[in-house]
Design an enzyme around this catalytic site. Structure first.
Site, PDB file in Angstrom:
ATOM      1  N   CYS A  41       3.314   0.819  12.073  1.00  0.00           N
ATOM      2  CA  CYS A  41       4.437   1.555  11.493  1.00  0.00           C
ATOM      3  C   CYS A  41       4.979   2.634  12.425  1.00  0.00           C
ATOM      4  CB  CYS A  41       4.011   2.186  10.173  1.00  0.00           C
ATOM      5  SG  CYS A  41       3.475   0.978   8.953  1.00  0.00           S
ATOM      6  N   HIS A  63      -2.551  -7.631   2.780  1.00  0.00           N
ATOM      7  CA  HIS A  63      -2.435  -8.252   4.104  1.00  0.00           C
ATOM      8  C   HIS A  63      -3.409  -7.682   5.122  1.00  0.00           C
ATOM      9  CE1 HIS A  63      -0.031  -5.279   6.600  1.00  0.00           C
ATOM     10  NE2 HIS A  63       0.055  -4.733   5.412  1.00  0.00           N
ATOM     11  N   GLY A  87       0.800  -1.208   0.000  1.00  0.00           N
ATOM     12  CA  GLY A  87       0.000   0.000   0.000  1.00  0.00           C
ATOM     13  C   GLY A  87       0.834   1.261   0.000  1.00  0.00           C
ATOM     14  N   THR A  88       1.963   1.224   0.679  1.00  0.00           N
ATOM     15  CA  THR A  88       2.830   2.405   0.726  1.00  0.00           C
ATOM     16  C   THR A  88       3.325   2.764  -0.666  1.00  0.00           C
ATOM     17  OG1 THR A  88       3.537   2.053   3.010  1.00  0.00           O
ATOM     18  CG2 THR A  88       5.043   3.268   1.591  1.00  0.00           C
ATOM     19  N   THR A 105       9.323  -7.303 -12.181  1.00  0.00           N
ATOM     20  CA  THR A 105       8.741  -8.634 -12.321  1.00  0.00           C
ATOM     21  C   THR A 105       7.555  -8.789 -11.387  1.00  0.00           C
ATOM     22  OG1 THR A 105      10.897  -9.553 -12.898  1.00  0.00           O
ATOM     23  CG2 THR A 105       9.216 -11.105 -12.162  1.00  0.00           C
ATOM     24  N   GLN A 122      -7.068   0.470   4.993  1.00  0.00           N
ATOM     25  CA  GLN A 122      -7.688  -0.089   6.195  1.00  0.00           C
ATOM     26  C   GLN A 122      -9.166  -0.393   5.998  1.00  0.00           C
ATOM     27  OE1 GLN A 122      -6.747  -1.962   9.078  1.00  0.00           O
ATOM     28  NE2 GLN A 122      -5.202  -0.351   8.958  1.00  0.00           N
ATOM     29  N   ASN A 126      -6.844   4.082  10.621  1.00  0.00           N
ATOM     30  CA  ASN A 126      -6.249   2.814  11.043  1.00  0.00           C
ATOM     31  C   ASN A 126      -6.205   2.648  12.554  1.00  0.00           C
ATOM     32  OD1 ASN A 126      -4.382   5.043  10.540  1.00  0.00           O
ATOM     33  ND2 ASN A 126      -2.783   3.692  11.292  1.00  0.00           N
TER      34      ASN A 126
END
Length: 387
Positions: free
Chosen positions: A323, A200, A69-70, A236, A178, A150
């Protein structure tokens, strides 16, 4: 046996997703190769792209797979600035550092939208600011706004904010990381140019995410190389991770009605904690919230200390965003919503997930109440609450 109640940090991978990822890892082939093995890998990627688009009410071709996501948020902001000509960035005071730090590093002027005591972006402030916007002086505006917070789960008024931005030819970046899998997310209805997600958070593997970019959204690649993802994001493709994301988002969206019932357990936990600690703050209470998220603040009992006490009791919770854990300052959301410094340092996040149970929620209340009674006996009803 441990009890995991930190699903907003990461949630367990769904069993069917594990099997899908394993199958994809046994599929030898680079999705960019033209031979049969490469095309078999590509079919897994394109299936996930269709699953993702359908789950989010977006076109499959607008889905760009990323590492997380970042990265998706960085690509969106980079594109808004470099390709979209943004001259100034607006974001709420409670955005994740993936937005806030990227905005600061952009070199552009950055303005924070304050939030209300309930933890919602102040649309009145935004409307007033845009009403005084001078494009020659301020440049084209770009707004970054999370769909759901979040730490306390407040659902932000993204569609309304996007409508205000449209009146000023603004660009809108939505952090839906979120929100996806917890509430229904309709990319088209939000009126955004860009939206970031991360697997995730809804039962997919770590290390894979996506950016949904509207067909007319300005886009400039950050990663250059082989031209994957139609030249929008080289590198890739993580075939196994992408396949897992696709199935996870499909299953998460199919289970939204069941997930909504977690709000009953969240509210029962809040009631139990209030009984044990009369001076507790329930952040975002009364505002629209994710059904699984409970953010509390306790004056005089640091969040990190609560985390350690509960860890010893067998419960995994957090003192805020994964984080930003371990930082000495008070909670970002606590500070933004007007809590005093003492209460803000006492912030704790409890987040349920797709495999949580009512017994786990009840057990948490008992363990927290007992720990609170030991730590703050003069401020506690814990012994009565758990007796």
């Amino acid at each position: 046996m441990r009890t995991y109640l930190d699903h907003n940090a990461t949630t367990p991978v769904r069993p069917d997703v594990i099997e899908t990822v394993a199958h994809a890892m046994r599929t030898t082939g680079n999705a960019s190769s033209v031979h049969a093995d490469g095309q078999a890998a590509l079919r897994l990627v394109e299936t996930a792209r269709r699953q993702t688009g359908k789950a989010l009410c977006a076109r499959a071709e607008d889905v760009i797979f990323t590492s997380c996501g970042t990265e998706a948020l960085n690509l969106a902001l980079h594109s808004a600035i470099r390709a979209g000509g943004a001259g100034r960035i607006l974001h709420s005071a409670i955005e994740h550092e993936a937005v806030a730090d990227t905005a600061r590093a952009s070199g552009l002027p950055v303005e924070e939208i304050p939030v209300t005591a309930a933890g919602l972006a102040d649309l009145g402030w935004l409307e007033d600011r845009l009403g005084h916007w001078d494009t020659e002086r301020d440049g084209r505006p770009a707004l970054a706004l999370m769909l759901a917070n979040n730490e306390i789960g407040t659902i932000q008024p993204v569609a309304e904010a996007a409508a205000l931005m449209r009146e000023h030819d603004g660009l809108v970046v939505v952090d839906a990381i979120q929100a996806v899998g917890k509430i229904a997310v309709d990319f088209a209805a939000l009126g955004a140019d860009y939206m970031a997600i991360s697997a995730h958070k809804f039962g997919g593997p770590q290390g894979v995410g996506a950016l949904i970019a509207a067909c007319n959204a300005p886009l400039e690649r950050q990663l250059r190389g082989g031209g994957q993802e139609k030249g929008r994001r080289s590198g890739t493709l993580n075939v196994a991770g992408i396949a897992g994301l696709g199935l996870a988002i499909e299953q998460a969206v199919a289970g939204l009605d069941d997930f909504a019932r977690l709000a009953d357990w969240r509210d029962a936990m809040a009631a139990g904690l209030k009984q044990a600690a009369p001076d507790i703050h329930i952040l975002g209470e009364g505002a629209p919230r994710l059904p699984n998220t409970l953010g509390i603040a306790v004056p005089g009992w640091k969040g990190e200390t609560q985390v350690m006490a509960l860890d010893l009791a067998g419960f995994s919770v957090s003192a805020g965003s994964a984080c930003s854990s371990g930082k000495a300052h008070g909670s970002k959301i606590g500070n933004a919503t007007g809590l005093d410094a003492d209460a803000s340092r006492g912030f704790l996040r409890v987040s349920l997930g797709w495999n949580s149970t009512a017994d786990q929620a009840d057990a948490f209340v008992k363990a927290w109440s007992e720990a609170h009674g030991r730590a703050r006996p003069e401020h506690s009803n814990a012994l009565k609450a758990v007796s």
